[in-house]
Scaffold this motif. Structure first.
Motif, short mmCIF file in Angstrom:
data_model
loop_
_atom_site.label_atom_id
_atom_site.label_comp_id
_atom_site.label_asym_id
_atom_site.label_seq_id
_atom_site.Cartn_x
_atom_site.Cartn_y
_atom_site.Cartn_z
N GLN A 77 70.29 27.52 32.90
CA GLN A 77 71.01 26.25 32.77
C GLN A 77 72.17 26.38 31.79
O GLN A 77 73.26 25.84 32.02
CB GLN A 77 70.06 25.16 32.30
N ARG A 78 71.94 27.09 30.71
CA ARG A 78 73.04 27.30 29.74
C ARG A 78 74.20 28.04 30.40
O ARG A 78 75.36 27.71 30.17
CB ARG A 78 72.52 28.09 28.54
N ARG A 79 73.87 29.04 31.18
CA ARG A 79 74.92 29.82 31.83
C ARG A 79 75.67 28.94 32.83
O ARG A 79 76.91 28.99 32.91
CB ARG A 79 74.31 31.02 32.55
N GLN A 80 74.95 28.13 33.59
CA GLN A 80 75.59 27.24 34.56
C GLN A 80 76.54 26.27 33.88
O GLN A 80 77.67 26.06 34.33
CB GLN A 80 74.53 26.48 35.35
N ARG A 81 76.08 25.66 32.79
CA ARG A 81 76.92 24.70 32.06
C ARG A 81 78.13 25.39 31.44
O ARG A 81 79.24 24.85 31.45
CB ARG A 81 76.09 23.99 31.00
N SER A 82 77.91 26.58 30.91
CA SER A 82 79.00 27.32 30.28
C SER A 82 80.06 27.71 31.31
O SER A 82 81.27 27.59 31.05
CB SER A 82 78.45 28.58 29.60
N SER A 120 85.56 19.60 43.26
CA SER A 120 85.54 20.41 44.48
C SER A 120 84.83 21.74 44.26
O SER A 120 84.29 22.31 45.22
CB SER A 120 86.98 20.67 44.97
N PHE A 121 84.81 22.25 43.05
CA PHE A 121 84.12 23.52 42.81
C PHE A 121 82.83 23.35 42.00
O PHE A 121 82.15 24.32 41.69
CB PHE A 121 85.02 24.55 42.14
N SER A 122 82.48 22.12 41.65
CA SER A 122 81.25 21.90 40.88
C SER A 122 80.03 22.07 41.77
O SER A 122 79.96 21.51 42.87
CB SER A 122 81.25 20.49 40.28
N LYS A 123 79.05 22.81 41.29
CA LYS A 123 77.79 22.99 42.01
C LYS A 123 76.71 22.04 41.51
O LYS A 123 75.65 21.95 42.10
CB LYS A 123 77.30 24.44 41.85
N GLY A 124 77.00 21.36 40.40
CA GLY A 124 76.00 20.48 39.80
C GLY A 124 76.40 19.03 39.77
O GLY A 124 75.96 18.28 38.89
N GLY A 125 77.23 18.62 40.72
CA GLY A 125 77.62 17.22 40.79
C GLY A 125 78.97 16.97 40.15
O GLY A 125 79.49 17.80 39.39
N PRO A 126 79.56 15.81 40.41
CA PRO A 126 80.89 15.48 39.87
C PRO A 126 80.87 15.31 38.36
O PRO A 126 79.88 14.85 37.80
CB PRO A 126 81.25 14.18 40.58
N ILE A 127 81.96 15.67 37.74
CA ILE A 127 82.07 15.50 36.29
C ILE A 127 82.27 14.01 35.99
O ILE A 127 82.95 13.30 36.73
CB ILE A 127 83.24 16.33 35.71
N SER A 128 81.66 13.54 34.93
CA SER A 128 81.83 12.14 34.55
C SER A 128 83.20 11.94 33.92
O SER A 128 83.77 12.86 33.32
CB SER A 128 80.74 11.72 33.54
N THR A 183 73.68 21.12 35.96
CA THR A 183 72.89 22.28 36.36
C THR A 183 72.39 22.07 37.78
O THR A 183 72.39 20.96 38.30
CB THR A 183 71.70 22.51 35.41
N TYR A 184 71.93 23.12 38.38
CA TYR A 184 71.52 23.04 39.78
C TYR A 184 70.48 24.12 40.06
O TYR A 184 70.42 25.16 39.37
CB TYR A 184 72.72 23.23 40.71
N PRO A 185 69.61 23.90 41.04
CA PRO A 185 68.56 24.88 41.34
C PRO A 185 69.16 26.14 41.97
O PRO A 185 70.13 26.07 42.73
CB PRO A 185 67.65 24.14 42.31
N ILE A 186 68.56 27.25 41.65
CA ILE A 186 68.98 28.52 42.22
C ILE A 186 68.24 28.74 43.54
O ILE A 186 67.02 28.59 43.61
CB ILE A 186 68.68 29.69 41.27
N GLN A 187 68.98 29.07 44.57
CA GLN A 187 68.35 29.32 45.86
C GLN A 187 67.59 30.64 45.81
O GLN A 187 68.15 31.69 45.46
CB GLN A 187 69.41 29.37 46.97
N LYS A 188 66.31 30.57 46.15
CA LYS A 188 65.47 31.76 46.12
C LYS A 188 65.67 32.58 47.39
O LYS A 188 65.85 32.05 48.48
CB LYS A 188 64.00 31.38 45.96
N VAL A 189 65.60 33.88 47.22
CA VAL A 189 65.77 34.79 48.34
C VAL A 189 64.39 35.16 48.89
O VAL A 189 63.51 35.59 48.14
CB VAL A 189 66.52 36.07 47.91
N ASP A 190 64.19 34.96 50.17
CA ASP A 190 62.92 35.33 50.82
C ASP A 190 63.02 36.81 51.19
O ASP A 190 63.66 37.19 52.18
CB ASP A 190 62.71 34.48 52.06
N LEU A 191 62.36 37.63 50.38
CA LEU A 191 62.44 39.08 50.58
C LEU A 191 61.85 39.51 51.90
O LEU A 191 62.22 40.54 52.45
CB LEU A 191 61.74 39.80 49.42
N SER A 192 60.91 38.71 52.42
CA SER A 192 60.25 39.09 53.67
C SER A 192 61.19 39.02 54.87
O SER A 192 60.94 39.62 55.90
CB SER A 192 59.04 38.18 53.93
N LYS A 193 62.30 38.28 54.70
CA LYS A 193 63.24 38.14 55.80
C LYS A 193 64.41 39.13 55.72
O LYS A 193 65.27 39.15 56.58
CB LYS A 193 63.80 36.71 55.82
#
Length: 356
Positions: free
Chosen positions: A94-99, A177-185, A343-353
């Motif tokens: 989360q810190r990295r995302q915000r930074s 347009s480039f925010s992954k965690g929602g619009p800036i206030s 912040t935003y959730p990280i998409q997990k990679v399904d290794l089985s696929k």
């Protein structure tokens, strides 16, 4: 006599490096804790050297307690298991995302402001007036983005600020347009625009002192500027927008207000003559005229003179540090900061696929 700040850190005791296990030397081995070396004891109120003739070859009760304390601490850390690891990992993500989002915001604002230097003063006043609606008695108002509403922006004290807000609305479209965690206030955007505008004035001053040479001015600002003082300001990132204008009558008309009215307003939010003087650039387009007026007041005049002298130095440290400190306080008046904002959730990679 007080107690030692270092009493719980056995690793800070004077230690002589242990001899190598592969050595063939027959020279006597020095004791791990030299018995005749003066021991420095750091206490809360003073530092002294203890050369008392004690039996230093024996562990004292304090040494035993140190070892026990460290052992218990290590056991507690070990028992926390995966919970601590997962929590720490999530926090770091989360810190990295915000930074990263902050860096993108600053880049966008820098570009927009650089192309509209005439809007630096209105951007500063926009942030000030959005923040100074704060009322301590009701704990309402403050830097909540309310100034974006036309009914508030059209008030006499906000005359001439429309162009600054228009600039930020265009910047917001790009940022969102480039925010992954929602619009800036708007609340965050307005205060970060003030930060960028303030940095632009610091940089312009450095360039001027280098005879107009932008490269040398930028190097001087990087070397002597006070960028490291922005840490707390950057941490307070996550203001929420209000959904209605703030009440009228809370902001003076800076170009018509007396020094007493200005002092009273700053005093009402917990600031004094010092902060009023250092924020003279926020009180209208003509900083020199504002400071001339402020200098007529015996309480404010010494601070005006102090900051004028500071701005003529290479580093202008006193001015920069105090301005950053005042802006940081103003930018959070009455606000509950959401430290997980953007912040935003990280998409997990399904290794089985995965097809390897």
């Amino acid at each position: 006599m007080g107690f030692s700040f270092l009493s719980t850190f056995p690793g800070l005791l004077p230690i002589v490096p242990a001899p190598s296990l592969t050595t063939t030397s027959t020279a006597p081995v020095a004791p791990r804790y030299p018995s005749h070396a003066p021991q420095v004891v750091i206490r809360c109120n003073k530092m002294e050297t203890d050369v008392a003739a004690e039996d230093d070859d024996q562990f004292r009760r304090r040494d035993i307690l140190k070892c026990v304390g460290v052992t218990i601490g290590m056991e507690l850390m070990a028992s926390s298991g995966s919970f601590v690891k997962n929590a720490s990992a999530a926090d770091l993500i989360q810190r990295r995302q915000r930074s990263e989002f902050q860096s993108s915001i600053k880049g966008t604002l820098y570009t927009r402001i650089k192309g509209n230097l005439d809007l630096i003063s209105p951007l500063l006043t926009l942030a000030l007036n959005d923040a100074l609606t704060y009322d301590k008695a009701t704990k309402s108002g403050g830097p909540n983005g309310s100034i974006r509403f036309s009914s508030e922006l059209s008030r006499p004290e906000n005359k001439g600020l429309s162009a600054a807000l228009n600039l930020l609305e265009e910047a917001k479209k790009e940022i969102d347009s480039f925010s992954k965690g929602g619009p800036i206030s708007y609340a965050d955007l307005i205060q970060y625009a003030a930060q960028s505008a303030t940095k632009a004035t610091f940089l312009a001053s450095a360039i001027r002192k280098c005879g107009g040479n932008e490269e040398k001015g930028s190097l001087m600002y990087s070397a002597y500027g006070s960028n490291g003082q922005w840490g707390l300001f950057d941490r307070e990132f996550g203001r929420a927008d209000t959904q209605e204008p703030d009440p009228e009558g809370r902001i003076p008309q800076w170009d018509k207000a007396s020094v007493k009215e200005m002092k009273d307003k700053f005093s009402a939010i917990g600031l004094g003559p010092r902060q009023l003087a250092v924020m003279s650039a926020f009180l209208g387009p003509d900083q020199a005229a504002t400071e001339t007026l402020l200098a007529t007041d015996p309480d404010v005049s010494p601070w005006v003179q102090k900051y004028q002298r500071s701005r003529e130095t290479v580093s202008q440290t006193d001015y920069e540090v105090d301005l950053i400190t005042a802006l940081t306080k103003l930018s959070t008046l009455g606000q509950q900061i959401n430290y997980e904002a953007y912040t935003y959730p990280i998409q997990k990679v399904d290794l089985s696929k995965l097809k390897l």
